[in-house]
Design a protein around this motif. Structure first.
Motif, PDB file in Angstrom:
ATOM      1  N   GLU A  37       4.162   0.666   1.702  1.00 12.65           N
ATOM      2  CA  GLU A  37       4.065  -0.071   2.972  1.00 12.65           C
ATOM      3  C   GLU A  37       3.817  -1.534   2.639  1.00 12.65           C
ATOM      4  O   GLU A  37       2.786  -1.866   2.047  1.00 12.65           O
ATOM      5  N   VAL A  71       0.868  -1.178   0.000  1.00 12.21           N
ATOM      6  CA  VAL A  71       0.000   0.000   0.000  1.00 12.21           C
ATOM      7  C   VAL A  71       0.903   1.226   0.000  1.00 12.21           C
ATOM      8  O   VAL A  71       1.436   1.612   1.038  1.00 12.21           O
ATOM      9  N   TYR A 114      -3.493  -5.526   9.325  1.00 14.57           N
ATOM     10  CA  TYR A 114      -3.062  -4.269   8.713  1.00 14.57           C
ATOM     11  C   TYR A 114      -4.205  -3.641   7.923  1.00 14.57           C
ATOM     12  O   TYR A 114      -4.489  -2.441   8.054  1.00 14.57           O
ATOM     13  N   ASP A 130      -6.788  -2.254  10.286  1.00 13.55           N
ATOM     14  CA  ASP A 130      -6.330  -1.064  11.006  1.00 13.55           C
ATOM     15  C   ASP A 130      -6.112   0.134  10.079  1.00 13.55           C
ATOM     16  O   ASP A 130      -6.351   1.271  10.473  1.00 13.55           O
ATOM     17  N   LYS A 131      -5.677  -0.113   8.866  1.00  8.41           N
ATOM     18  CA  LYS A 131      -5.327   0.963   7.930  1.00  8.41           C
ATOM     19  C   LYS A 131      -6.563   1.608   7.302  1.00  8.41           C
ATOM     20  O   LYS A 131      -6.588   2.816   7.090  1.00  8.41           O
ATOM     21  N   PHE A 132      -7.554   0.799   6.992  1.00 11.05           N
ATOM     22  CA  PHE A 132      -8.703   1.281   6.225  1.00 11.05           C
ATOM     23  C   PHE A 132      -9.958   1.262   7.095  1.00 11.05           C
ATOM     24  O   PHE A 132     -10.304   0.244   7.679  1.00 11.05           O
ATOM     25  N   HIS A 133     -10.632   2.392   7.126  1.00 12.44           N
ATOM     26  CA  HIS A 133     -11.789   2.528   8.004  1.00 12.44           C
ATOM     27  C   HIS A 133     -13.109   2.375   7.263  1.00 12.44           C
ATOM     28  O   HIS A 133     -14.162   2.406   7.900  1.00 12.44           O
TER      29      HIS A 133
END
Length: 161
Positions: free
Chosen positions: A115, A112, A126, A129-132
């Motif tokens: 990352e 990403v 990940y 946690d990264k995408f809401h």
């Protein structure tokens, strides 16, 4: 190593005439569009990689699905599929961007915007946690999260091995 590519879609050289495309193949075909910010290196056959694939779909991400076949292809086998693992140096030649993301050359992995994360549970956490957008993949309650992790470990250690 054979010059053939393992069958992915109807019309591929090693696709058997008795096979029919299903929802999974349709999703893979739809998600192959290049130049997405999120790149999922996956293998449709792998239950560990499917975790990450399901997480991307559940979170409604706009991602690029990049199929990785970490095995030798043999035109004699149905679809060309074998369980003879390719050496890491061959994977590095065939899939350099993938091996940059997954140092052991195992699916899944995700990139990403530079990352890089590998290993299925870490990729799923990940992504969560990264995408809401989309639903949370883990319960908010600490005890419920612990119970989910117990079942994840049980499935990985007792069922999928």
């Amino acid at each position: 190593m054979a010059a053939f590519v393992a069958a992915q879609h109807s019309g591929d050289a090693l696709w058997l005439s008795t096979w029919q495309e299903a929802d999974g193949e349709a999703t893979i075909r739809r998600r192959h569009a290049p130049n997405k910010a999120i790149k999922l290196f996956c293998g449709w056959f792998c239950p560990f990689a499917q975790r990450a694939w399901i997480a991307c779909e559940a979170k409604q991400l706009d991602y690029q699905y990049i199929e990785i076949n970490p095995y030798e292809v043999d035109a004699i086998e149905p679809g060309g599929y074998t369980k003879r693992a390719l050496p890491l140096d061959i994977k590095r030649q065939l899939y350099p961007e993938f091996v940059e993301c997954s140092p052991r050359g195992l699916v899944p992995a995700v990139n990403v915007g530079g990352e890089r994360v590998w290993d299925s549970l870490q990729v799923v956490e990940y992504i969560n946690d990264k995408f809401h957008n989309g639903p949370q993949l883990m319960p908010e309650d600490a005890l419920e999260r612990a119970r989910v992790r117990i079942w994840i470990t049980h499935c990985a250690d007792q069922i999928q091995k």
